[in-house]
Design an enzyme around this catalytic site. Structure first.
Site, PDB file in Angstrom:
ATOM      1  N   ASP A  60      40.419  38.693  23.225  1.00  0.00           N
ATOM      2  CA  ASP A  60      39.413  39.104  24.215  1.00  0.00           C
ATOM      3  C   ASP A  60      38.075  39.458  23.543  1.00  0.00           C
ATOM      4  O   ASP A  60      37.024  38.950  23.937  1.00  0.00           O
ATOM      5  CB  ASP A  60      39.912  40.312  25.019  1.00  0.00           C
ATOM      6  N   GLY A 108      30.895  51.436  29.884  1.00  0.00           N
ATOM      7  CA  GLY A 108      32.336  51.448  30.105  1.00  0.00           C
ATOM      8  C   GLY A 108      33.071  51.850  28.845  1.00  0.00           C
ATOM      9  O   GLY A 108      32.532  51.749  27.722  1.00  0.00           O
ATOM     10  N   SER A 115      45.847  34.268  37.874  1.00  0.00           N
ATOM     11  CA  SER A 115      45.339  33.861  36.560  1.00  0.00           C
ATOM     12  C   SER A 115      44.621  32.518  36.617  1.00  0.00           C
ATOM     13  O   SER A 115      45.098  31.558  37.235  1.00  0.00           O
ATOM     14  CB  SER A 115      46.493  33.774  35.557  1.00  0.00           C
ATOM     15  N   GLY A 121      36.891  51.517  28.931  1.00  0.00           N
ATOM     16  CA  GLY A 121      38.281  51.159  29.223  1.00  0.00           C
ATOM     17  C   GLY A 121      38.793  50.137  28.219  1.00  0.00           C
ATOM     18  O   GLY A 121      38.263  49.997  27.114  1.00  0.00           O
ATOM     19  N   GLY A 122      39.820  49.402  28.641  1.00  0.00           N
ATOM     20  CA  GLY A 122      40.454  48.431  27.760  1.00  0.00           C
ATOM     21  C   GLY A 122      39.508  47.322  27.316  1.00  0.00           C
ATOM     22  O   GLY A 122      39.506  46.931  26.137  1.00  0.00           O
ATOM     23  N   GLY A 127      30.299  36.638  33.197  1.00  0.00           N
ATOM     24  CA  GLY A 127      31.667  36.910  32.765  1.00  0.00           C
ATOM     25  C   GLY A 127      32.518  35.687  32.498  1.00  0.00           C
ATOM     26  O   GLY A 127      33.622  35.801  31.953  1.00  0.00           O
ATOM     27  N   LYS A 151      49.633  44.003  27.948  1.00  0.00           N
ATOM     28  CA  LYS A 151      48.916  43.856  26.671  1.00  0.00           C
ATOM     29  C   LYS A 151      49.225  44.964  25.663  1.00  0.00           C
ATOM     30  O   LYS A 151      49.286  44.711  24.462  1.00  0.00           O
ATOM     31  CB  LYS A 151      47.400  43.813  26.924  1.00  0.00           C
TER      32      LYS A 151
END
Ligand code: ATR
Length: 289
Positions: free
Chosen positions: A108, A132, A21, A134-135, A249, A72
């Site tokens: 996020d 994408g 992290s 996904g999450g 990013g 999460k």
């Protein structure tokens, strides 16, 4: 090392694994820049220990914590209350204890949108190509719809997941999302294009890959990648060569942390300090994954 006193208040991040992290150096630098008597600590928490960790943190008087993989989704079921953002995305990445109650939030998606806003990129009424499903795509999609995005075109390797995400977003605002095959997604890059890669394609060590072959980006177009290792992915390099605006990013990472910090402390987060620390950490670990 931050100085730690009897009065020092504790924040943290849980994950499994948590050792990669970036949040501890970024948040501790931010807390120091604000002159706050807080410390931000990593906690390795196994999935089965999540309920006990939440209760332990509550009992020990933590101010709050961040959560990363794999906690999460499970956290949403455990918190006492959740923000709209957390409910809509089905995830919690930030917990704040208020009078002993655990409030779950998801920063996020809002962090992603804040990163665009900080770079002067307008979202309202704009057509977006979202790569994408996904999450990360879910969190970003939910926040883009909340920010009043125009049309959201979703392209994903697995079409069924794209359909599922489109249905979720259309439940939030009818007709906002549609699906296009990934193979023909490059054709969906229209005027005022905003292209967002939420897939892991292009991430170290497969840096020679891109989620789609950009052929053109209209003038005023912007391409955003949530991959931060490397900072300039193949997709972003191509976009830059085509004359598009690019955002890497690092921005989402900085701003999701800044929003969490603002929630816990009530202070204006020192975004520039956080970005500087994050970029230094990324440079140290460059190529290392
Ligand atoms: P995250 O939480 O980071 O979004 P995820 O939920 O596992 O992670 O989603 C990863 C995304 O990257 C998905 O859209 C995935 O596509 P699939 O739904 O088809 O799995 C996409 N992805 C990962 N590897 C890929 C690859 N090699 N080519 C195309 N898409 C890929």
């Amino acid at each position: 090392m931050p100085e730690i006193w009897g009065t020092t208040r504790v924040l943290g991040v849980i994950g499994h694994p948590v050792r990669h992290s970036f949040s501890p150096p970024m948040q501790n630098a931010a807390l120091a820049a604000l002159g706050l008597d807080y410390v931000y600590v990593p906690f390795e928490v196994l999935p089965a220990a999540l309920p006990a960790a939440l209760e332990g943190f509550r009992a020990a008087g933590l101010v709050g914590f961040n959560a990363t993989i794999p906690h999460k989704e499970a956290l949403l079921e455990l918190v006492d209350d959740a923000t709209d953002e957390a409910r809509l995305t089905g995830t919690v990445n930030t917990v704040h204890f208020v009078d002993g109650r655990a409030l779950g939030d998801s920063t996020d998606g809002p962090g992603f949108v804040a990163g665009l806003a900080a770079a002067g990129v307008e979202v309202a009424d704009r057509p977006v190509l979202l790569l994408g499903a996904g999450g990360s795509a879910r969190a970003i999609g939910v926040s883009l719809v909340r920010a009043g995005v125009g049309r959201l075109t979703i392209a994903n390797r697995t079409a069924a997941r794209a359909d599922e995400l489109a249905a979720r977003l259309n439940g939030q605002r009818a007709g906002v999302a549609e699906v296009t095959p990934l193979e023909s997604a490059a054709d969906a890059v229209g005027e005022e294009a905003l292209v967002i890669n939420t897939t892991s394609v292009g991430m170290h060590p497969r840096t020679d890959a891109a989620p789609l072959e950009l052929r053109r980006v209209p003038e005023g177009g912007t391409v955003v990648d949530i991959v931060y290792n490397p900072l300039e992915t193949k997709l972003l390099r191509r976009a830059r060569e085509l004359g598009a605006r690019t955002i890497n990013g690092c921005e989402m990472l900085v701003h999701q942390g800044a929003l969490a910090l603002a929630r816990w402390t009530g202070c204006e987060p020192p975004v520039a300090v956080m970005r500087e620390v994050l970029l230094a950490e990324l440079a140290k670990r460059a190529g290392g994954g």
